[in-house]
Design a protein around this motif. Structure first.
Motif: not given
Length: 172
Positions: A80-104
């Motif tokens: 994301s563009e935000e430093s406070g991204c939490d992979c478990f909170t919906v819409n907290s890790c976004q680029l261009d309005g798209v949730d950007n979280v992957q299971h590793l």
């Protein structure tokens, strides 16, 4: 006397014993192959996510963050563009309005221990200018003692194998 065609019981037992030995050896090799493939896949996922973040930072002319989030043995990666991204909170890790979280990793075939997560605050960041990166590394392991590290230095991003060259990567 007429000799009968076919196999004797002893010949059948020897044949079955040989087949059993070959199957046991090949099953172990197959399990190692599958574990190493899973390790390579997860390592490549980390590498390409970090590469994408670097590219996105330059394209957007903004800082882009990659977050590594742990929940029990599971690890997720978010961008994301935000430093406070939490992979478990919906819409907290976004680029261009798209949730950007992957299971590793799931902690079964491939693992990451907190001690092997060397990114400060489990976060990498990339600025729009060259060499404005937050350095660190992460080492992924599998149950067959395979290990690969993704290392982000100020100059470059690379994958290597700790201890000795393995899985097509040089020694770290």
């Amino acid at each position: 006397m007429q000799k009968g065609e076919g196999f004797t019981l002893v010949e059948l037992m020897i044949g079955l014993a040989l087949i059993s030995i070959v199957l046991a050896i090949s099953a172990a090799s197959y399990q190692t192959l599958v574990a190493n493939q899973a390790l390579s896949h997860a390592t490549n996922q980390v590498y390409y996510t970090l590469q994408l973040a670097k590219t996105e930072a330059i394209k957007r002319n903004k800082k882009v963050y990659v977050h590594f989030c742990q929940q029990l043995a599971n690890w997720y990666v978010g961008m994301s563009e935000e430093s406070g991204c939490d992979c478990f909170t919906v819409n907290s890790c976004q680029l261009d309005g798209v949730d950007n979280v992957q299971h590793l990793v799931d902690g079964e075939q491939v693992m990451i221990s907190q001690a092997n997560m060397k990114f400060v605050d489990d976060q990498a960041s990339y600025g729009a200018l060259r060499f404005t990166v937050k350095t660190g590394s992460v080492t992924l392991t599998n149950q067959h003692q395979g290990a690969l590290s993704v290392i982000q230095s100020a100059m470059r991003l690379r994958v290597c194998s700790p201890g000795k060259a393995a899985l097509g990567h040089k020694k770290c």
